[in-house]
Design a protein around this motif. Structure first.
Motif, PDB file in Angstrom:
ATOM      1  N   PRO A 236      38.921  48.317  24.686  1.00 43.55           N
ATOM      2  CA  PRO A 236      40.274  48.333  24.439  1.00 43.55           C
ATOM      3  C   PRO A 236      41.054  46.966  25.160  1.00 43.55           C
ATOM      4  N   VAL A 237      41.522  46.053  24.348  1.00 39.25           N
ATOM      5  CA  VAL A 237      42.017  44.855  25.012  1.00 39.25           C
ATOM      6  C   VAL A 237      43.306  45.168  25.464  1.00 39.25           C
ATOM      7  N   THR A 238      43.788  45.085  26.424  1.00 36.91           N
ATOM      8  CA  THR A 238      45.066  45.369  27.138  1.00 36.91           C
ATOM      9  C   THR A 238      45.508  44.072  28.198  1.00 36.91           C
ATOM     10  N   GLY A 239      46.935  44.207  28.669  1.00 41.28           N
ATOM     11  CA  GLY A 239      47.302  43.330  29.416  1.00 41.28           C
ATOM     12  C   GLY A 239      46.301  43.325  30.865  1.00 41.28           C
ATOM     13  N   ALA A 240      46.139  44.704  31.231  1.00 40.78           N
ATOM     14  CA  ALA A 240      45.569  44.880  32.449  1.00 40.78           C
ATOM     15  C   ALA A 240      44.109  44.313  32.304  1.00 40.78           C
ATOM     16  N   PHE A 241      43.638  44.501  31.189  1.00 42.15           N
ATOM     17  CA  PHE A 241      42.048  44.332  30.926  1.00 42.15           C
ATOM     18  C   PHE A 241      41.992  42.532  30.740  1.00 42.15           C
ATOM     19  N   LEU A 242      42.953  41.839  30.277  1.00 44.30           N
ATOM     20  CA  LEU A 242      42.826  40.609  30.416  1.00 44.30           C
ATOM     21  C   LEU A 242      43.224  39.974  31.802  1.00 44.30           C
ATOM     22  N   ARG A 243      43.993  40.309  32.570  1.00 46.54           N
ATOM     23  CA  ARG A 243      44.154  40.302  33.948  1.00 46.54           C
ATOM     24  C   ARG A 243      42.827  40.363  34.494  1.00 46.54           C
ATOM     25  N   ARG A 244      42.038  41.435  34.524  1.00 45.30           N
ATOM     26  CA  ARG A 244      40.963  41.603  35.033  1.00 45.30           C
ATOM     27  C   ARG A 244      39.915  40.690  34.729  1.00 45.30           C
ATOM     28  N   GLY A 245      39.885  40.587  33.573  1.00 44.69           N
ATOM     29  CA  GLY A 245      39.004  39.245  33.084  1.00 44.69           C
ATOM     30  C   GLY A 245      39.329  37.873  33.559  1.00 44.69           C
ATOM     31  N   GLN A 246      40.440  37.481  33.663  1.00 39.40           N
ATOM     32  CA  GLN A 246      40.748  36.299  34.283  1.00 39.40           C
ATOM     33  C   GLN A 246      40.501  36.373  35.850  1.00 39.40           C
ATOM     34  N   GLU A 247      40.539  37.439  36.590  1.00 40.50           N
ATOM     35  CA  GLU A 247      40.093  37.478  37.886  1.00 40.50           C
ATOM     36  C   GLU A 247      38.654  37.252  37.939  1.00 40.50           C
ATOM     37  N   ARG A 248      38.002  37.950  37.178  1.00 40.41           N
ATOM     38  CA  ARG A 248      36.425  37.834  37.215  1.00 40.41           C
ATOM     39  C   ARG A 248      35.794  36.575  36.515  1.00 40.41           C
ATOM     40  N   PHE A 249      36.805  35.771  35.649  1.00 36.77           N
ATOM     41  CA  PHE A 249      36.399  34.444  34.924  1.00 36.77           C
ATOM     42  C   PHE A 249      36.467  33.435  36.297  1.00 36.77           C
ATOM     43  N   ASN A 250      37.482  33.599  36.931  1.00 34.38           N
ATOM     44  CA  ASN A 250      37.949  32.453  38.045  1.00 34.38           C
ATOM     45  C   ASN A 250      36.929  32.485  39.313  1.00 34.38           C
ATOM     46  N   ILE A 251      36.255  33.968  39.308  1.00 41.40           N
ATOM     47  CA  ILE A 251      35.165  34.191  40.583  1.00 41.40           C
ATOM     48  C   ILE A 251      33.921  33.697  40.022  1.00 41.40           C
ATOM     49  N   TYR A 252      33.381  34.066  38.924  1.00 38.69           N
ATOM     50  CA  TYR A 252      32.010  33.844  38.367  1.00 38.69           C
ATOM     51  C   TYR A 252      31.875  32.440  37.317  1.00 38.69           C
ATOM     52  N   CYS A 253      32.751  32.216  36.680  1.00 33.47           N
ATOM     53  CA  CYS A 253      32.827  31.249  35.537  1.00 33.47           C
ATOM     54  C   CYS A 253      33.337  30.029  35.843  1.00 33.47           C
ATOM     55  N   ALA A 254      34.604  29.959  36.492  1.00 34.31           N
ATOM     56  CA  ALA A 254      35.153  28.774  36.832  1.00 34.31           C
ATOM     57  C   ALA A 254      34.586  27.626  37.701  1.00 34.31           C
ATOM     58  N   PRO A 255      33.670  28.335  38.675  1.00 34.76           N
ATOM     59  CA  PRO A 255      33.140  27.025  39.433  1.00 34.76           C
ATOM     60  C   PRO A 255      32.040  26.011  38.557  1.00 34.76           C
TER      61      PRO A 255
END
Length: 216
Positions: free
Chosen positions: A105-124
């Protein structure tokens, strides 16, 4: 010395007679000098056992037990980690085809979690905007995929999940570092990044489009 040799020969004959020669076949049970755990004392699951007051072998966990894993709450209902389900594999059950849409289920909280994890593992590597201009590219270490390329935009969600899980080319897999739910959250956030680049004003709600048009 003569008696010693006689006794030695007699002992060898007795041992060979009892144990037999190596490689020979026998219907007799083997001699077990060290039985190890061949017939260990243990409780059989789901079998009666008089040791416990309720008479069964399989006892419920004691209060306060920390579970090893729990069900993942998907849009189609709870799924356990051991199940062959799209949320665990990124593929349709029983096939090698990737699922088209995110099963979570894609919710606002789910997207914020994805942004946080993306910035940690993917953004570098992929950069905060997902355009491939991360730290590694600036240092000339490797060529990183631009997540806004048409090839990746048209990928099924399950294929992106599979890449995060197992890696691709020089990219390592992140299954050990990122839980299943967070991998799907990253997939959802990648879609948000792509939409922010490729979306058109006509796709916005009327009130948001009007607010943008009023801005200087």
């Amino acid at each position: 010395m003569r008696y010693f040799l006689l006794i030695y020969a007699l002992v060898v004959a007795v041992i060979v007679g009892i144990a037999g020669c190596r490689g020979s076949l026998s219907r007799k049970p083997p001699i077990e000098v060290f039985p190890d755990m061949d017939r260990q004392l243990k409780l059989r699951p789901q079998q009666p056992n008089g040791f416990f007051a309720n008479g069964v072998s399989s006892q419920p966990p004691v209060p306060g037990t920390v579970r090893r894993a729990g069900p993942i709450q998907t849009a189609a209902g709870p799924v356990y980690p051991f199940e062959d389900a799209p949320v665990n594999t990124g593929r349709l059950s029983g096939s090698t085809n990737f699922v088209e849409l995110n099963p979570m289920p894609v919710t606002g909280a789910f997207l914020r979690r994805g942004q946080e994890r993306f910035n940690i593992y993917c953004a570098p590597c992929h950069g905060p905007m997902g355009d491939g201009n991360g730290v590694t590219r600036k240092l000339g270490m490797s060529v990183v995929a631009n997540l806004h390329d048409q090839r990746i935009v048209e990928m099924p969600d399950g294929e992106i999940f599979n890449t995060i899980t197992h890696g691709k080319n020089l990219m390592q897999g992140y299954a050990a570092q990122i839980p299943v739910e967070d991998r799907w959250a990253i997939v959802a956030y990648v879609r948000v990044l792509q939409r922010s680049w490729l979306g058109t004003p006509e796709e916005l709600p009327a009130e948001m489009r009007t607010a943008l048009e009023r801005q200087p």
